[in-house]
Design an enzyme around this catalytic site. Sequence first.
Site, short mmCIF file in Angstrom:
data_model
loop_
_atom_site.label_atom_id
_atom_site.label_comp_id
_atom_site.label_asym_id
_atom_site.label_seq_id
_atom_site.Cartn_x
_atom_site.Cartn_y
_atom_site.Cartn_z
N ALA A 12 30.91 50.96 42.43
CA ALA A 12 31.01 49.49 42.47
C ALA A 12 31.53 48.95 41.15
CB ALA A 12 29.64 48.90 42.77
N ARG A 18 42.04 40.27 42.87
CA ARG A 18 42.74 39.63 43.99
C ARG A 18 41.82 38.71 44.79
NH1 ARG A 18 45.29 43.90 47.44
NH2 ARG A 18 46.22 42.15 48.53
N LYS A 25 33.52 41.48 42.69
CA LYS A 25 33.91 41.64 44.10
C LYS A 25 32.75 42.03 45.01
CE LYS A 25 36.61 45.18 45.45
NZ LYS A 25 37.87 45.90 45.75
N GLN A 78 30.11 53.00 34.23
CA GLN A 78 31.41 53.63 33.93
C GLN A 78 32.05 52.77 32.84
OE1 GLN A 78 34.53 53.19 36.82
NE2 GLN A 78 35.60 55.03 36.14
N ASN A 173 42.59 57.84 54.39
CA ASN A 173 41.32 58.09 53.71
C ASN A 173 40.51 56.80 53.66
OD1 ASN A 173 39.27 58.92 51.96
ND2 ASN A 173 40.54 58.61 50.13
N LYS A 337 11.75 21.70 53.26
CA LYS A 337 11.92 22.67 52.17
C LYS A 337 10.55 23.00 51.62
CE LYS A 337 11.66 22.07 48.14
NZ LYS A 337 11.50 21.72 46.75
N ALA A 366 8.78 8.89 62.68
CA ALA A 366 10.20 8.81 62.32
C ALA A 366 10.39 8.22 60.94
CB ALA A 366 10.93 7.97 63.36
#
Length: 449
Positions: A12, A18, A25, A78, A173, A337, A366
């Site tokens: 990841a 893009r 991403k 990485q 692939n 909520k 109401a």
Amino acid sequence: MTGRTSLTIVLAAGEGTRMRSSLPKVLHQVAGQSLLAHVLAAAPRGAGASLAVVVGPDHQAVADEAVRARSDASTFIQRERLGTAHAVLAARDAIAAGADDLLVAFGDTPLISAATFERLRAPLQAGAALAVLGFRAADPTGYGRLLVEGHQLVAIREHADATAAERAIDLCNAGVMAFDGKTALKVIEAIGKANSKGEYYLTDAVEVVRSLGLKAAVIETGEDEVRGINTKAQLAQAEAIMQTRLRNAALEAGVTLIAPETVHLAADTSFGQNVTIEPFVVIGPGVSIADDAVIHAFSHVVQAAIGRNASIGPYARLRPGTSVGEGARIGNFVETKAAILEAGVKVNHLTYIGDTHIGAGANIGAGTITCNYDGFNKHKTTIGAGAFVGSNSSLVAPVRIGAGAYIGSGSVITRDVPDDALAVERSPLITKDGWANRFRDIKMRDKKK
Ligand code: UD1
Ligand code: MG
């Protein structure tokens, strides 16, 4: 797979430029869940299964999401982006722990299923050193092509490096691979810097495996399952595929969807029996809907538990932290909520209920508003069981309305109301007998002048 341990490495790291987004991403969402969470959900789990996620150096948020989605995941960084083989080796410590099967998947293919991971492991048990997931691409441009001779996979050729004849191959692939754990590290470490971009390609593992006299196999799947996301258009496409899957699964489970194509579900929506969802309903993450509940048209529900036989909408908005008890009713243009509504509560029209607990059987008229926010903090409203709140009342929190109490219509309630009391806050009513006739007479006379 019985008896064999596995390590799944999900790659990841790397940017999603893009996507034209400030969000990494793999944190983009499909059906209310990150791309990464979808892949991690499909990866093998349980006894004998371990999971490693390789993230980029500036992407703590991606590492956090990995651990949130799968608490058994370990994360590795990485530091330089030197290709997919290099990325796998970032998790070298996890590989060295020695699993029977090493699976590698990409964090940007959210439609992959658990069954496919399992299918890919089968050739290893039959003696292959490597199994690659392949698919027939409608448009193979950009994908690595699988070069097959007889039943053997002999190489994967990246699009950029492929000849015209190789580009004509539509077997591609998918990016998911399974290595036999005994030889995995040796194979991946042997991948040289052999390509035009100066990257270490995991796809070159096929040729390494062959050069060692070992076997590589292909397992095929449908294109929809392995669509990689690189653009917002592809993200929307994946969403559409996922929604179709989720609707079909809901229908299969007995949910009545009157117009399925108009209902938006989340990957984690849970349904009881005899649930009905009317057209144009949006369900976000964290929603459970119990037996016999009905969600009427045009409602929007996120992080909410809807109890048995409850009725929601039309045009209701249930926000996070809402819990609706058995048989309770939430009507049109009602927003909730952080609201707990016990069994049988009725909130039928034009109302805001926030940071509130409502006891069983209470009736909220109401236009009732819980005034929960003073511009700095949120405050709680408690309404006792069986209370009756007259229409157009404002309940200024923190405030407690006692069980069985009545609130006169139009009241602004700023102090606690005892159980079974009446509270009414209103200007005195003035009536003037005959006033309207006198008024009309004067006006008619003026008009004739
Ligand atoms: C890759 C495959 C290609 C396959 C396609 C399927 C390679 C060399 N190519 O190409 O054969 O058809 O996926 O979608 O494997 N990543 C890292 N670190 C890196 C480079 C990549 O973590 O240094 C991660 C990316 O975040 C991504 C995945 O690896 O999740 C694949 O990388 P990407 O650049 O998308 O490879 P493709 O060109 O799509
Ligand atoms: Mg890709």
